[in-house]
Design a protein around this motif. Structure first.
Motif, PDB file in Angstrom:
ATOM      1  N   TYR A 153     -33.077  39.987  43.234  1.00 54.96           N
ATOM      2  CA  TYR A 153     -32.290  40.138  42.095  1.00 54.96           C
ATOM      3  C   TYR A 153     -30.928  40.717  42.722  1.00 54.96           C
ATOM      4  O   TYR A 153     -30.742  41.432  43.412  1.00 54.96           O
ATOM      5  CB  TYR A 153     -32.588  41.610  41.144  1.00 54.96           C
ATOM      6  N   THR A 154     -29.777  39.677  42.596  1.00 52.46           N
ATOM      7  CA  THR A 154     -28.864  39.896  43.301  1.00 52.46           C
ATOM      8  C   THR A 154     -27.564  40.487  42.187  1.00 52.46           C
ATOM      9  O   THR A 154     -27.733  39.662  40.987  1.00 52.46           O
ATOM     10  CB  THR A 154     -28.143  38.990  44.184  1.00 52.46           C
ATOM     11  N   PHE A 155     -26.522  41.079  42.554  1.00 50.09           N
ATOM     12  CA  PHE A 155     -25.625  41.100  41.525  1.00 50.09           C
ATOM     13  C   PHE A 155     -24.191  41.032  42.006  1.00 50.09           C
ATOM     14  O   PHE A 155     -23.978  41.657  43.232  1.00 50.09           O
ATOM     15  CB  PHE A 155     -25.707  42.955  41.212  1.00 50.09           C
ATOM     16  N   GLY A 156     -23.695  39.801  41.492  1.00 50.81           N
ATOM     17  CA  GLY A 156     -22.344  39.674  42.037  1.00 50.81           C
ATOM     18  C   GLY A 156     -22.266  39.057  43.459  1.00 50.81           C
ATOM     19  O   GLY A 156     -21.506  39.106  44.208  1.00 50.81           O
ATOM     20  N   ASN A 171     -19.720  52.161  38.275  1.00 46.14           N
ATOM     21  CA  ASN A 171     -19.431  51.772  39.722  1.00 46.14           C
ATOM     22  C   ASN A 171     -20.537  51.698  40.812  1.00 46.14           C
ATOM     23  O   ASN A 171     -21.060  52.684  41.047  1.00 46.14           O
ATOM     24  CB  ASN A 171     -18.043  52.677  40.294  1.00 46.14           C
ATOM     25  N   ILE A 172     -21.120  50.425  40.913  1.00 43.36           N
ATOM     26  CA  ILE A 172     -22.285  50.483  41.771  1.00 43.36           C
ATOM     27  C   ILE A 172     -22.080  51.065  42.919  1.00 43.36           C
ATOM     28  O   ILE A 172     -23.204  51.412  43.703  1.00 43.36           O
ATOM     29  CB  ILE A 172     -22.785  48.978  41.624  1.00 43.36           C
ATOM     30  N   SER A 173     -20.886  51.034  43.567  1.00 43.41           N
ATOM     31  CA  SER A 173     -20.804  51.611  44.900  1.00 43.41           C
ATOM     32  C   SER A 173     -20.702  53.180  45.125  1.00 43.41           C
ATOM     33  O   SER A 173     -20.775  53.553  46.148  1.00 43.41           O
ATOM     34  CB  SER A 173     -19.661  50.846  45.838  1.00 43.41           C
ATOM     35  N   ALA A 213     -33.661  44.635  35.951  1.00 40.99           N
ATOM     36  CA  ALA A 213     -32.222  44.386  36.552  1.00 40.99           C
ATOM     37  C   ALA A 213     -31.489  45.628  36.840  1.00 40.99           C
ATOM     38  O   ALA A 213     -30.872  45.996  37.538  1.00 40.99           O
ATOM     39  CB  ALA A 213     -31.653  43.400  35.873  1.00 40.99           C
ATOM     40  N   GLU A 214     -31.542  46.197  35.517  1.00 43.84           N
ATOM     41  CA  GLU A 214     -30.758  47.851  35.530  1.00 43.84           C
ATOM     42  C   GLU A 214     -31.403  48.741  36.815  1.00 43.84           C
ATOM     43  O   GLU A 214     -30.634  49.354  37.190  1.00 43.84           O
ATOM     44  CB  GLU A 214     -30.949  48.294  33.989  1.00 43.84           C
ATOM     45  N   GLU A 215     -32.738  48.777  36.622  1.00 43.95           N
ATOM     46  CA  GLU A 215     -33.236  49.506  37.745  1.00 43.95           C
ATOM     47  C   GLU A 215     -32.797  49.043  39.333  1.00 43.95           C
ATOM     48  O   GLU A 215     -32.380  49.894  40.130  1.00 43.95           O
ATOM     49  CB  GLU A 215     -34.707  49.534  37.649  1.00 43.95           C
ATOM     50  N   LEU A 216     -32.875  47.703  39.428  1.00 43.17           N
ATOM     51  CA  LEU A 216     -32.565  47.318  40.653  1.00 43.17           C
ATOM     52  C   LEU A 216     -30.942  47.533  41.006  1.00 43.17           C
ATOM     53  O   LEU A 216     -30.739  47.388  42.383  1.00 43.17           O
ATOM     54  CB  LEU A 216     -33.167  45.842  40.963  1.00 43.17           C
ATOM     55  N   ALA A 217     -30.158  47.394  39.997  1.00 40.23           N
ATOM     56  CA  ALA A 217     -28.584  47.458  40.357  1.00 40.23           C
ATOM     57  C   ALA A 217     -28.551  49.091  40.994  1.00 40.23           C
ATOM     58  O   ALA A 217     -27.708  49.145  41.797  1.00 40.23           O
ATOM     59  CB  ALA A 217     -27.905  47.215  39.006  1.00 40.23           C
ATOM     60  N   LYS A 218     -29.502  50.073  40.223  1.00 33.24           N
ATOM     61  CA  LYS A 218     -29.397  51.474  40.747  1.00 33.24           C
ATOM     62  C   LYS A 218     -29.771  51.457  42.308  1.00 33.24           C
ATOM     63  O   LYS A 218     -29.398  52.194  43.048  1.00 33.24           O
ATOM     64  CB  LYS A 218     -30.134  52.420  39.875  1.00 33.24           C
ATOM     65  N   TRP A 219     -30.834  50.779  42.594  1.00 32.85           N
ATOM     66  CA  TRP A 219     -31.442  50.773  43.822  1.00 32.85           C
ATOM     67  C   TRP A 219     -30.309  50.086  44.721  1.00 32.85           C
ATOM     68  O   TRP A 219     -30.018  50.630  45.904  1.00 32.85           O
ATOM     69  CB  TRP A 219     -32.561  49.760  44.108  1.00 32.85           C
TER      70      TRP A 219
END
Ligand SMILES: *[C@@H]1O[C@H](CO)[C@@H](O)[C@H](O)[C@H]1NC(C)=O
Ligand SMILES: *[C@@H]1O[C@H](CO)[C@@H](O)[C@H](O)[C@H]1NC(C)=O
Ligand SMILES: *[C@@H]1O[C@H](CO)[C@@H](O)[C@H](O)[C@H]1NC(C)=O
Ligand SMILES: *[C@@H]1O[C@H](CO)[C@@H](O)[C@H](O)[C@H]1NC(C)=O
Ligand SMILES: *[C@@H]1O[C@H](CO)[C@@H](O)[C@H](O)[C@H]1NC(C)=O
Ligand SMILES: *[C@@H]1O[C@H](CO)[C@@H](O)[C@H](O)[C@H]1NC(C)=O
Ligand SMILES: *[C@@H]1O[C@H](CO)[C@@H](O)[C@H](O)[C@H]1NC(C)=O
Length: 383
Positions: free
Chosen positions: A254-257, A355-357, A89-95
């Motif tokens: 995997y989706t985030f928010g 900040n993911i963006s 999940a952490e890796e895919l948040a960075k993608w």
């Protein structure tokens, strides 16, 4: 005479449980419940995991045609092939963060260098894809980034979150945000603007993915995105599975928010199709409550929420809760949401990175690149 009375007493006793007291599908569906002098069947709602008396309008949110009335229809959801993996999940948040960068304004080699540094030198960027989303404002693109790892046998498809001018200046923005339209890969209805973005981008991703899965036929396909991009990830994955561009077994979402994507019919058929789908949410992220039922009473979340009840930036060791029902469950997002939006605005960006963006962009240098038109309406920047 006597035996008959015993049967009556027994049947009254066996019907004594109210439907709402049944806690699982097998015991609920097919049970009967005495209401005055008639027997009513109990029905199970797979979206809320609640039992109700047939015909009653309270107690759960399932429409009639989505309710389960017979126990042999209970096992309708496959267990995910891989458990939720917080490191992944952490890796895919960075993608998902990478999908936010504008590749036209960055030094190309610094984009690949950032990917090498963040993902252990094991991924090769394939293309940034950009499709016209002019309906969402002038010069607007819907964007995806596609990468592959031969050593890990993985393909990553990351979808961009909210576009720049889209929410405030879009043409017909009101009806795009409120009208619902059918989504044939699953069934059910989705918000019109999600469909419009999907229709622009999907053909680009589909043709590239077909090329990739031809050379890597057993690869796991990770589809990911943050916020609006998370909604797009769900649509993209469902369409890939329906078109057999990637096999159902190999697609992981995997989706985030992610906000709500569509109605209950959509959630119901998505849940049956996308076995390996994880919807990560966090404390006080109002975006994840988007498409809220007070504004869009017909919208409903998909299954497998993974809720982080943590005020800071979570990491792969932070505690989380895997929620059983689609929404409205105690201890999950909706239950814990603080609707004082002013206090929590920044939380929408806090998924595994501050900040993911912005996160991935911080590792890149400015530059100039042109994108070219390929594959019909798709713009692309190949690596
Ligand atoms: C990108 O950066 C590299 C190394 O810093 C440099 O050699 C190259 O000229 C830059 N490319 C562009 C297109 O600016
Ligand atoms: C990084 O890559 C190396 C070799 O490719 C591998 O042995 C190692 O397990 C990887 N580490 C992580 C954290 O993925
Ligand atoms: C639609 O766009 C107009 C400006 O073009 C803006 O004033 C309005 O707030 C927008 N509505 C929504 C629902 O975003
Ligand atoms: C949204 O729905 C309304 C009412 O059905 C319709 O008049 C309008 O044209 C629709 N908007 C779009 C963009 O399809
Ligand atoms: C990871 O998150 C926990 C809270 O769950 C925090 O206590 C810890 O310091 C964090 N670790 C790192 C390396 O940031
Ligand atoms: C994250 O970055 C966006 C711009 O990309 C900015 O609008 C937002 O305020 C930032 N959020 C936080 C919590 O820093
Ligand atoms: C990109 O190109 C424009 C116009 O040619 C130029 O003004 C700008 O300085 C360039 N930016 C970078 C970072 O090279």
């Amino acid at each position: 005479m006597f035996a008959r009375e015993i049967v009556v007493v027994l049947s009254v006793l066996s019907a004594a449980l109210c439907c709402v007291e049944y806690k699982d599908c097998e015991s609920c569906a097919g049970s009967e419940h005495r209401v005055r002098f008639s027997m009513k069947s109990c029905e199970w709602c797979p979206l809320t995991l609640k039992c109700r008396t047939q015909g009653s309008v309270f107690a759960n949110h399932c429409d009639r045609d989505l309710s389960v009335g017979a126990a042999d229809l209970c096992g309708w959801i496959e267990e995910p092939r891989m458990k939720y993996d917080s490191q992944l999940a952490e890796e895919l948040a960075k993608w998902s963060s990478l999908a936010y960068v504008d590749p036209r304004k960055l030094n190309k080699s610094s984009i690949q260098s950032a990917v090498d540094a963040q993902f252990n030198n094991s991924y090769q960027l394939v293309e940034f894809l950009m499709a016209d989303c002019d309906w969402a404002g002038d010069e607007n693109y819907c964007k995806a980034v596609v990468a592959k790892s031969e050593s890990q046998n993985r393909i990553v498809v990351a979808l961009e979150g909210t576009f720049s001018s889209y929410q405030s200046h879009g043409k017909d923005n009101r009806t795009y945000f409120t009208n619902m339209t059918t989504f044939s890969p699953t069934g059910g209805k989705i918000l019109l603007y999600r469909k419009a973005a999907h229709d622009s981008l999907y053909p680009c991703v589909k043709s590239l993915l077909k090329e990739l899965t031809t050379t890597m036929p057993t690869a796991e396909v990770m589809v990911t995105g943050h916020a609006f991009g998370g909604a797009q990830a769900q649509l993209m994955a469902a369409h890939m599975i329906t078109n057999d561009v990637a096999s159902r077994r190999n697609v992981h979402i995997y989706t985030f928010g992610s906000p709500r994507v569509g109605d209950k019919g959509f959630a119901y058929s998505y849940d049956r199709m996308a076995d390996n789908s994880w919807r990560v949410t966090r404390r006080n992220d109002f975006m994840a409550l988007g498409g809220a039922r007070d504004v869009f009473p017909f919208c409903f979340h998909t299954r497998r929420e993974v809720y982080y009840d943590y005020p800071g930036v979570m990491n792969s060791t932070t505690d989380y809760k895997i929620c059983d029902s689609n929404e409205g469950e105690e201890g999950c997002l909706e239950d814990r949401a603080d609707m004082e939006r002013g206090v929590i605005a920044g939380n929408l960006y806090r998924y595994f990175v501050p900040n993911i963006s912005e996160y991935m962009k911080n590792f890149m240098k400015a530059g100039n690149n042109t994108i070219t038109k390929r594959r019909a309406t798709c713009h692309t920047m190949p690596f």
